[in-house]
Design an enzyme around this catalytic site. Structure first.
Site, PDB file in Angstrom:
ATOM      1  NE  ARG A  71       5.210  -7.979   0.189  1.00 47.57           N
ATOM      2  CZ  ARG A  71       4.894  -8.619   1.224  1.00 47.57           C
ATOM      3  NH1 ARG A  71       3.817  -9.120   1.508  1.00 47.57           N
ATOM      4  NH2 ARG A  71       5.972  -8.751   2.151  1.00 47.57           N
ATOM      5  CB  THR A  72       4.757  -3.797   4.664  1.00 48.16           C
ATOM      6  OG1 THR A  72       5.318  -4.919   4.567  1.00 48.16           O
ATOM      7  CG2 THR A  72       3.946  -3.471   6.057  1.00 48.16           C
ATOM      8  CE  LYS A  99      17.801  16.680   3.974  1.00 51.31           C
ATOM      9  NZ  LYS A  99      16.617  17.242   3.993  1.00 51.31           N
ATOM     10  NE  ARG A 121       8.718  -2.614   7.328  1.00 51.30           N
ATOM     11  CZ  ARG A 121       8.620  -3.754   6.604  1.00 51.30           C
ATOM     12  NH1 ARG A 121       9.211  -4.072   5.636  1.00 51.30           N
ATOM     13  NH2 ARG A 121       7.724  -4.558   7.117  1.00 51.30           N
ATOM     14  CG  HIS A 151       6.238  -7.136  10.509  1.00 48.16           C
ATOM     15  ND1 HIS A 151       5.114  -6.433  10.429  1.00 48.16           N
ATOM     16  CD2 HIS A 151       6.558  -7.084   9.290  1.00 48.16           C
ATOM     17  CE1 HIS A 151       4.816  -6.124   9.307  1.00 48.16           C
ATOM     18  NE2 HIS A 151       5.713  -6.654   8.369  1.00 48.16           N
TER      19      HIS A 151
END
Lengths: 326, 425
Positions: A71-72, A99, A121, A151
């Site tokens: 969504r974000t 990795k 994020r 946020h």
């Protein structure tokens, strides 16, 4: 002694214009208001036939998601597209870092591809801040959520939605309910509300879901809805992560809902014209009842649409300071 | 026979209750006279110590040298050079090297390296449990025979209290001191900062003071039960000071130290997300700092240590919670200790005692004093000299300190270990 605050300098360029958007902390009321006003000018665009402006044409924005969030990421992608930027989505949770490539190397590699902005994020607090401090000068970093820390774009779209309904912040009493301890959204909302001059900010949660010395964040803490919701203008529910259940934090979903869930009955404890907000995605029946989420006082879907305009505002302001018109 | 005269300095020797102008005479590595010059003494070498303080070499109760095993961060050569530059002439090495100090072979290796580095007095702390895994007690007798000064489990937890009890009984059977860093792991968990306003604001997982005080309380009970002598290493909060004060009042044979940076910095001083401030135990509240300072003044806390933990750049490069904890602290030990006596009603003598006489007593060593007959471990320093941390004179391989680029007052000019000059400015 006053505690050190995250320096606004890192987030502003030499002329005091927005460069990075990492945290609400350190911004002035004027700057936050400017973001809301800019967002307002973008807000009508979605309903128009042509949904694009050429503000960021030729710029490359990379959505760098170390943690999944459809969504974000989608609203950031839509916002960037509507500003005519090229968008690159990189989902790193399944890629480089698994990795063993370090965060810094990932950034260096993307820099080498001449990216202009990172939307980041990450599951660790401070990750966006670290990237902003270590990436090339010309790159802007927007924090799309880091650990439990911040946020800020979510908080700004919430402020935008509140302003739509309540017009100004001065007399507002706002209650944030739920898992404050693990919530980056709550931390950014609390800072934004305090900077924008809200009269009172409350948090309502059991002690297991409140951080230490929570009052020093600028809130009043309550442990029950009856007292906490009294005289409230804005109710903000937080999502309760399922994994918090059955740990030592909470006994059960049903007990949580009984104490801290938002039912139609509890909404009545607040002011009659109170609005109900939720950053989504909602857990129906866990923190909020469907009749409330879909009810007349809910503005939850407006928050989602406002997310695009607010992110357009922040992205365009940040890119303008890095010389989009030069 | 080599003869050395240190002339014209202010001699401060807390163990002998001495604070006077005078000279120190050294012959064949031993102190032979303190105060007035001997009449028939013809030195081969003279150190002029005007405007300087002459005191016993410092004894550091906790300094990581990163060798064996973590030589990307530093090694015995580089970190003993830092110790010499810090005026430290004896240091205790925690057992969390790789391999850990749980066999005589590792002790031998360290001794060998130490000899090659020209720094003699590294005192290894033996592992309390095998591989420091917290399950089975180590061969403490063999470790003692090999030269371990004490036993401890570094910063690692024991799996059960019963293991701690048995380990304490066994250590005491061999007359070994337990050096114990109190930490209840289930309470500190993934924390990276003090569980207070700062951690709350920046969304950092917190370490409550109770993670330490709970462990202090448990260990005090076991000290009572087992009779084992315990030294609490690097305490950081008010609750620990109060508990130790009570224990001492009722005659329990326990001692404690504090890392020097805990006496200066609190969570309020931290620069958000600056990994130089990532330290374990974390910087606590201002009230904790005041209690620690008072604890030092009233003798509840016996000694100050550097808690030296040098790191490579990569260890400190990343988002705060993912970086490694620790400060490269040897070379700021003296200036920060002097700052303490400038800022707080703790006398210069008392602060020097916390680096000399007190740690020697804790370890049961005939050191930390300028007594004729003892080995000449001596530190000479210019108390007023300002210097920039990290510039020119910096010796440690670790550059991880919140004091980097800051100006501090107090600089070692000479360090002597058994009469031999191991550092000269």
């Amino acid at each position: 002694m006053q505690p050190n605050t995250m320096s606004a300098n890192l987030q502003l360029n030499e002329e005091g214009k927005l460069k990075h958007f990492l945290s609400i902390e350190g911004f002035s009321r004027e700057m936050l208001t400017e973001i809301l006003d800019t967002a307002a000018s973008f807000a009508g665009m979605s309903e128009q036939q042509v949904k694009k402006v050429p503000l960021l044409r030729g710029k490359t924005i990379t959505n760098l998601f170390f943690e999944n969030s459809t969504r974000t990421r989608t609203t950031f992608e839509l916002a960037a597209t509507r500003l005519s930027a090229d968008v690159l989505n990189i989902n790193i949770a399944t890629s480089a870092t698994s990795k063993g490539e370090s965060l810094l190397d990932t950034i260096r590699n993307l820099e080498a591809m001449h990216v202009d902005m990172f939307v980041v994020r990450h599951a660790i607090s401070g990750a966006a801040h670290f990237i902003a401090e270590n990436c090339a000068q010309h790159i802007s970093v927007i924090n799309a959520g880091d650990g439990r820390h911040a946020h800020p774009t979510q908080a700004m779209l919430d402020m935008f939605t509140i302003r739509q309904h309540k017009h100004d912040f001065d007399n507002l009493k706002v209650a944030i309910i739920g898992d404050i301890l693990h919530s980056r959204v709550a931390r950014s909302q609390i800072q934004a509300l305090n900077i924008l001059g809200a009269k009172e900010v409350r948090v309502i949660a059991p002690k297991t879901l409140l951080p230490a010395q929570v009052e020093r964040l600028g809130v009043k803490a309550y442990h029950n809805m009856e007292q906490g919701l009294d005289d409230i203008d804005v109710i903000i529910m937080l999502r309760l992560q399922k994994e918090r259940m059955n740990s030592a934090l909470l006994p059960s979903e049903s007990e949580y809902f009984k104490c801290f869930g938002l039912s139609a009955h509890k909404v009545k404890l607040a002011k009659p014209d109170a609005i109900v907000m939720h950053p989504g995605p909602i857990n129906r029946g866990v923190e909020i009842e469907s009749s409330v989420a879909d009810g007349p006082q809910s503005v939850i879907l407006q928050q989602v649409s406002n997310g695009i305009a607010v992110r357009m505002a922040i992205m365009s302001m940040a890119m303008q300071s890095s010389g989009v018109n030069q | 026979m080599s003869k050395l005269l240190i002339r014209g300095g202010r001699i401060i020797d807390p163990a002998n209750n001495l604070d006077r102008q005078g000279s120190v005479s050294v012959a064949d590595g031993n102190i032979i006279a303190v105060g007035d010059e001997l009449e028939a003494f013809t030195p081969d070498r003279i150190i002029e110590a005007e405007q300087q303080i002459v005191c016993p070499g410092f004894i550091d109760l906790s300094a990581r040298l990163r060798e064996p095993g973590h030589t990307r961060k530093g090694n015995i050569q580089s970190e003993t050079r830092a110790a010499a530059a810090a005026g430290v002439t004896t240091l205790c090495l925690p057992p969390d090297t790789n391999p850990v100090i749980d066999t005589p072979a590792v002790v031998e290796y360290i001794k060998d390296k130490s000899e090659k580095a020209g720094y003699e007095q590294i005192l290894p702390i033996g592992a309390l449990t095998q591989r420091l895994a917290g399950n089975e007690i180590s061969s403490m007798f063999a470790l003692k025979q090999a030269g371990c000064i004490a036993v401890g489990n570094a910063d690692l937890p024991l799996t059960k209290l019963q293991i701690l009890r048995r380990a304490m009984e066994y250590a005491d059977s061999h007359g070994l001191l337990l050096i114990y860093r109190p930490n209840e792991p289930s309470l500190s968990a993934d924390g990276c900062a003090h569980d207070g306003a700062f951690a709350s604001r920046y969304g950092l997982p917190g370490i409550p003071a109770a993670a330490e005080t709970v462990a202090v309380a448990q260990c005090l009970e076991l000290a009572q039960l087992t009779g084992c002598r315990v030294h609490f290493s690097r305490i950081s909060c008010k609750g620990s000071v109060i508990k130790l004060q009570q224990a001492k009042k009722y005659g329990l044979n326990v001692t404690a130290d504090v890392a020097i940076h805990q006496l200066h910095l609190t969570e309020d001083d931290m620069i958000p997300f600056d990994s130089a401030y990532h330290v374990d135990p974390p910087f606590r509240s201002d009230s904790d700092k005041q209690f620690l300072r008072n604890g030092l003044v009233n003798g509840t806390i016996d000694a100050i240590c550097s808690d030296h933990q040098p790191h490579d750049l990569d260890a400190k490069l990343g988002a705060f919670p993912e970086t490694q904890a620790g400060i490269a602290a040897l070379e700021t030990l003296l200036p920060l200790t002097l700052r303490l006596s400038r800022e707080h009603p703790i006398s210069l003598t008392q602060s020097i005692a916390a680096l000399t006489e007190k740690p020697a007593k804790i370890l049961g060593l005939d050191k930390g004093a300028l007594t004729p007959g003892l080995g000449a471990d001596i530190c000479i320093f210019a108390p007023e000299q300002s210097w920039l941390v990290g510039h020119d004179s910096w010796q440690s391989a670790g550059k991880n300190t919140p004091f980097w680029n800051k100006s501090l007052q107090g600089k070692v000019t000479h360090t002597l270990q058994a009469g031999r000059t191991i550092y000269q400015q």
